[in-house]
Design an enzyme around this catalytic site. Sequence first.
Site, PDB file in Angstrom:
ATOM      1  N   ARG A  23       0.856  -1.185   0.000  1.00  0.00           N
ATOM      2  CA  ARG A  23       0.000   0.000   0.000  1.00  0.00           C
ATOM      3  C   ARG A  23       0.893   1.237   0.000  1.00  0.00           C
ATOM      4  O   ARG A  23       2.128   1.134  -0.012  1.00  0.00           O
ATOM      5  CB  ARG A  23      -0.905   0.002   1.248  1.00  0.00           C
ATOM      6  CG  ARG A  23      -1.909  -1.120   1.312  1.00  0.00           C
ATOM      7  CD  ARG A  23      -3.086  -0.937   0.369  1.00  0.00           C
ATOM      8  NE  ARG A  23      -3.870   0.259   0.668  1.00  0.00           N
ATOM      9  CZ  ARG A  23      -4.870   0.276   1.551  1.00  0.00           C
ATOM     10  NH1 ARG A  23      -5.193  -0.822   2.237  1.00  0.00           N
ATOM     11  NH2 ARG A  23      -5.552   1.392   1.760  1.00  0.00           N
ATOM     12  N   HIS A  48      18.231  -6.732   2.891  1.00  0.00           N
ATOM     13  CA  HIS A  48      18.678  -7.214   1.585  1.00  0.00           C
ATOM     14  C   HIS A  48      17.993  -6.357   0.527  1.00  0.00           C
ATOM     15  O   HIS A  48      16.904  -6.701   0.047  1.00  0.00           O
ATOM     16  CB  HIS A  48      18.323  -8.694   1.407  1.00  0.00           C
ATOM     17  CG  HIS A  48      18.871  -9.320   0.173  1.00  0.00           C
ATOM     18  ND1 HIS A  48      19.157 -10.665   0.089  1.00  0.00           N
ATOM     19  CD2 HIS A  48      19.187  -8.818  -1.049  1.00  0.00           C
ATOM     20  CE1 HIS A  48      19.624 -10.946  -1.123  1.00  0.00           C
ATOM     21  NE2 HIS A  48      19.634  -9.835  -1.825  1.00  0.00           N
ATOM     22  N   HIS A  55      11.046  -4.952  -1.674  1.00  0.00           N
ATOM     23  CA  HIS A  55      10.871  -4.828  -0.227  1.00  0.00           C
ATOM     24  C   HIS A  55      11.748  -3.692   0.287  1.00  0.00           C
ATOM     25  O   HIS A  55      11.332  -2.545   0.261  1.00  0.00           O
ATOM     26  CB  HIS A  55      11.082  -6.153   0.514  1.00  0.00           C
ATOM     27  CG  HIS A  55      12.144  -7.046  -0.045  1.00  0.00           C
ATOM     28  ND1 HIS A  55      13.459  -6.674  -0.155  1.00  0.00           N
ATOM     29  CD2 HIS A  55      12.059  -8.320  -0.531  1.00  0.00           C
ATOM     30  CE1 HIS A  55      14.162  -7.666  -0.657  1.00  0.00           C
ATOM     31  NE2 HIS A  55      13.349  -8.673  -0.915  1.00  0.00           N
ATOM     32  N   GLU A  79      22.980  -7.273   2.939  1.00  0.00           N
ATOM     33  CA  GLU A  79      23.304  -8.391   2.059  1.00  0.00           C
ATOM     34  C   GLU A  79      22.772  -8.151   0.654  1.00  0.00           C
ATOM     35  O   GLU A  79      21.847  -7.359   0.445  1.00  0.00           O
ATOM     36  CB  GLU A  79      22.761  -9.703   2.627  1.00  0.00           C
ATOM     37  CG  GLU A  79      21.263  -9.763   2.797  1.00  0.00           C
ATOM     38  CD  GLU A  79      20.806 -11.066   3.444  1.00  0.00           C
ATOM     39  OE1 GLU A  79      21.561 -11.637   4.263  1.00  0.00           O
ATOM     40  OE2 GLU A  79      19.690 -11.509   3.133  1.00  0.00           O
ATOM     41  N   THR A 114      14.057 -15.867  -3.968  1.00  0.00           N
ATOM     42  CA  THR A 114      14.781 -15.849  -2.702  1.00  0.00           C
ATOM     43  C   THR A 114      16.146 -16.489  -2.926  1.00  0.00           C
ATOM     44  O   THR A 114      16.365 -17.168  -3.926  1.00  0.00           O
ATOM     45  CB  THR A 114      14.004 -16.590  -1.597  1.00  0.00           C
ATOM     46  OG1 THR A 114      14.653 -16.375  -0.330  1.00  0.00           O
ATOM     47  CG2 THR A 114      13.915 -18.075  -1.871  1.00  0.00           C
ATOM     48  N   HIS A 206      18.710 -18.853   6.642  1.00  0.00           N
ATOM     49  CA  HIS A 206      17.705 -19.218   5.643  1.00  0.00           C
ATOM     50  C   HIS A 206      16.831 -20.345   6.178  1.00  0.00           C
ATOM     51  O   HIS A 206      17.272 -21.473   6.329  1.00  0.00           O
ATOM     52  CB  HIS A 206      18.299 -19.619   4.291  1.00  0.00           C
ATOM     53  CG  HIS A 206      17.370 -19.292   3.140  1.00  0.00           C
ATOM     54  ND1 HIS A 206      16.270 -20.054   2.848  1.00  0.00           N
ATOM     55  CD2 HIS A 206      17.373 -18.281   2.247  1.00  0.00           C
ATOM     56  CE1 HIS A 206      15.630 -19.531   1.806  1.00  0.00           C
ATOM     57  NE2 HIS A 206      16.274 -18.438   1.424  1.00  0.00           N
ATOM     58  N   GLY A 229      14.743 -13.913   9.129  1.00  0.00           N
ATOM     59  CA  GLY A 229      13.759 -12.946   8.699  1.00  0.00           C
ATOM     60  C   GLY A 229      12.362 -13.508   8.572  1.00  0.00           C
ATOM     61  O   GLY A 229      11.485 -13.222   9.381  1.00  0.00           O
TER      62      GLY A 229
END
Length: 267
Positions: A23, A48, A55, A79, A114, A206, A229
């Site tokens: 949004r 990242h 993002h 990263e 990813t 990860h 994350g």
Amino acid sequence: MNASVPTALSVNVNKVALLRNSRHLGIPSVVRAATLCLQAGAHGITVHPRPDERHIRPGDVFDIGTLLRDWPGREFNIEGNPFHNLLDVARAVVQRGLPLHQLTFVPDAVGQFTSDHGWRFPDDAERLRPVIAQARALGARVSLFMDPEPDQMAAARAVGADRVELYTEPYAAAWSDVAARRAQLQRYRAAAAAAHAAGLAVNAGHDLNRDNLTAFLRAVPGVAEVSIGHALIADALELGYAATVQAYLRCIAAADAVPVPGSQEFA
């Protein structure tokens, strides 16, 4: 026990930015999320910033860097792929006088869903060497995202890396199968031992979560940092940032409190 110094927890806030970007209201706040995680005891923040800015955006990086100036002793880990936008972002951070502790080099393709594999040697050696030197000239230590292959660790050190981040998705994927999980943990234990022998510190990340983190750290001694994350932010949607960070810190403490010999993972 794993080590005299507990494993550090760095919280990756990418998924907070992903939700915000759906949004145009500026919520949820990435800086607020980072603040709450630091207040709860997180040892650092990871971002990242991918080239497509789906993002984390450059402005987020600078805002979090500004935040971390008020948190001495906490670390900022950025990263990404050094052949895309990572080094440009890192230079801008340094030019603004903001803290930058670690750059984690990840061999992502542009637009990749990813991270799903590590650097390969000798294939990537010559192109990594100069960008590692550039990163270290900025005052950052360099961690290379690597698959858990012991024979690759000395080569990572030879090109100038300070650390490796072991890609832990194969371990997480094997979690429900006891035999497969044990086999994976043996791989990671051997890779970490090889990294330490080569003079590298070891990070991991990860798909680590509250279920599998303690077992991993019990089986793989001397992990300096875990970067978490997706699972942590998903947990925070239910529990809140403070309770979630504290839960992950308890997972780390539980690993440090239990000796490796006789642990369930190697029974």
